[in-house]
Design a protein around this motif. Structure first.
Motif, PDB file in Angstrom:
ATOM      1  N   HIS A  79       0.078   1.176  -7.425  1.00 55.83           N
ATOM      2  CA  HIS A  79       1.047   2.262  -7.263  1.00 55.83           C
ATOM      3  C   HIS A  79       1.567   2.305  -5.819  1.00 55.83           C
ATOM      4  O   HIS A  79       2.769   2.402  -5.583  1.00 55.83           O
ATOM      5  CB  HIS A  79       0.396   3.590  -7.647  1.00 55.83           C
ATOM      6  CG  HIS A  79       1.268   4.771  -7.465  1.00 55.83           C
ATOM      7  ND1 HIS A  79       2.319   5.059  -8.300  1.00 55.83           N
ATOM      8  CD2 HIS A  79       1.251   5.748  -6.530  1.00 55.83           C
ATOM      9  CE1 HIS A  79       2.913   6.163  -7.885  1.00 55.83           C
ATOM     10  NE2 HIS A  79       2.281   6.595  -6.815  1.00 55.83           N
ATOM     11  N   HIS A  80       0.651   2.204  -4.849  1.00 53.09           N
ATOM     12  CA  HIS A  80       1.044   2.228  -3.439  1.00 53.09           C
ATOM     13  C   HIS A  80       1.901   1.011  -3.083  1.00 53.09           C
ATOM     14  O   HIS A  80       2.866   1.130  -2.332  1.00 53.09           O
ATOM     15  CB  HIS A  80      -0.180   2.291  -2.521  1.00 53.09           C
ATOM     16  CG  HIS A  80      -0.865   3.613  -2.551  1.00 53.09           C
ATOM     17  ND1 HIS A  80      -0.246   4.796  -2.245  1.00 53.09           N
ATOM     18  CD2 HIS A  80      -2.133   3.945  -2.886  1.00 53.09           C
ATOM     19  CE1 HIS A  80      -1.090   5.796  -2.370  1.00 53.09           C
ATOM     20  NE2 HIS A  80      -2.249   5.305  -2.764  1.00 53.09           N
ATOM     21  N   LEU A  81       1.544  -0.147  -3.604  1.00 57.26           N
ATOM     22  CA  LEU A  81       2.332  -1.350  -3.321  1.00 57.26           C
ATOM     23  C   LEU A  81       3.761  -1.215  -3.832  1.00 57.26           C
ATOM     24  O   LEU A  81       4.712  -1.575  -3.147  1.00 57.26           O
ATOM     25  CB  LEU A  81       1.679  -2.587  -3.954  1.00 57.26           C
ATOM     26  CG  LEU A  81       0.474  -3.142  -3.233  1.00 57.26           C
ATOM     27  CD1 LEU A  81      -0.167  -4.243  -4.078  1.00 57.26           C
ATOM     28  CD2 LEU A  81       0.872  -3.685  -1.880  1.00 57.26           C
ATOM     29  N   ARG A  82       3.908  -0.692  -5.041  1.00 56.35           N
ATOM     30  CA  ARG A  82       5.257  -0.527  -5.591  1.00 56.35           C
ATOM     31  C   ARG A  82       6.075   0.415  -4.725  1.00 56.35           C
ATOM     32  O   ARG A  82       7.256   0.198  -4.495  1.00 56.35           O
ATOM     33  CB  ARG A  82       5.202  -0.036  -7.026  1.00 56.35           C
ATOM     34  CG  ARG A  82       4.799  -1.131  -8.004  1.00 56.35           C
ATOM     35  CD  ARG A  82       4.823  -0.655  -9.430  1.00 56.35           C
ATOM     36  NE  ARG A  82       6.121  -0.294  -9.934  1.00 56.35           N
ATOM     37  CZ  ARG A  82       7.042  -1.142 -10.369  1.00 56.35           C
ATOM     38  NH1 ARG A  82       6.801  -2.424 -10.337  1.00 56.35           N
ATOM     39  NH2 ARG A  82       8.185  -0.711 -10.840  1.00 56.35           N
ATOM     40  N   HIS A  83       5.457   1.481  -4.226  1.00 55.28           N
ATOM     41  CA  HIS A  83       6.184   2.420  -3.390  1.00 55.28           C
ATOM     42  C   HIS A  83       6.446   1.874  -1.999  1.00 55.28           C
ATOM     43  O   HIS A  83       7.477   2.163  -1.402  1.00 55.28           O
ATOM     44  CB  HIS A  83       5.458   3.761  -3.322  1.00 55.28           C
ATOM     45  CG  HIS A  83       5.594   4.546  -4.576  1.00 55.28           C
ATOM     46  ND1 HIS A  83       6.739   5.212  -4.930  1.00 55.28           N
ATOM     47  CD2 HIS A  83       4.741   4.727  -5.604  1.00 55.28           C
ATOM     48  CE1 HIS A  83       6.595   5.771  -6.101  1.00 55.28           C
ATOM     49  NE2 HIS A  83       5.371   5.494  -6.545  1.00 55.28           N
ATOM     50  N   LEU A  84       5.521   1.085  -1.483  1.00 58.84           N
ATOM     51  CA  LEU A  84       5.733   0.482  -0.168  1.00 58.84           C
ATOM     52  C   LEU A  84       6.857  -0.546  -0.213  1.00 58.84           C
ATOM     53  O   LEU A  84       7.675  -0.629   0.699  1.00 58.84           O
ATOM     54  CB  LEU A  84       4.456  -0.194   0.326  1.00 58.84           C
ATOM     55  CG  LEU A  84       3.372   0.721   0.868  1.00 58.84           C
ATOM     56  CD1 LEU A  84       2.114  -0.095   1.155  1.00 58.84           C
ATOM     57  CD2 LEU A  84       3.836   1.410   2.125  1.00 58.84           C
ATOM     58  N   LEU A  85       6.876  -1.333  -1.265  1.00 64.21           N
ATOM     59  CA  LEU A  85       7.905  -2.364  -1.380  1.00 64.21           C
ATOM     60  C   LEU A  85       9.274  -1.734  -1.596  1.00 64.21           C
ATOM     61  O   LEU A  85      10.235  -2.090  -0.923  1.00 64.21           O
ATOM     62  CB  LEU A  85       7.572  -3.325  -2.522  1.00 64.21           C
ATOM     63  CG  LEU A  85       6.345  -4.193  -2.282  1.00 64.21           C
ATOM     64  CD1 LEU A  85       6.021  -4.996  -3.531  1.00 64.21           C
ATOM     65  CD2 LEU A  85       6.570  -5.119  -1.109  1.00 64.21           C
TER      66      LEU A  85
END
Length: 58
Positions: free
Chosen positions: A27-33
């Protein structure tokens, strides 16, 4: 020497896969990207993105 590099790459790949498999990290990776998605992507890639979105919304 080359074997050590392969072993190191395999170890790093294994750790990254393990890290990505947790829902919170994914979830964090998707938002960071937060990268805009090209609308002209191949259908097989679009289905993979749809699958990720479905899993996120579960």
């Amino acid at each position: 020497m080359e074997e050590l590099d392969k072993a190191r790459q395999q170890a790093m790949a294994r750790l990254i896969r393990q890290w990505i498999t947790t829902d919170t990290n994914r979830h964090h990776l998707r938002h960071l990207l937060n990268v805009p998605v090209d609308q002209d992507i191949p259908p097989e890639h679009r289905s993979l993105l749809d699958e990720l979105d479905r899993k996120l919304n579960e």
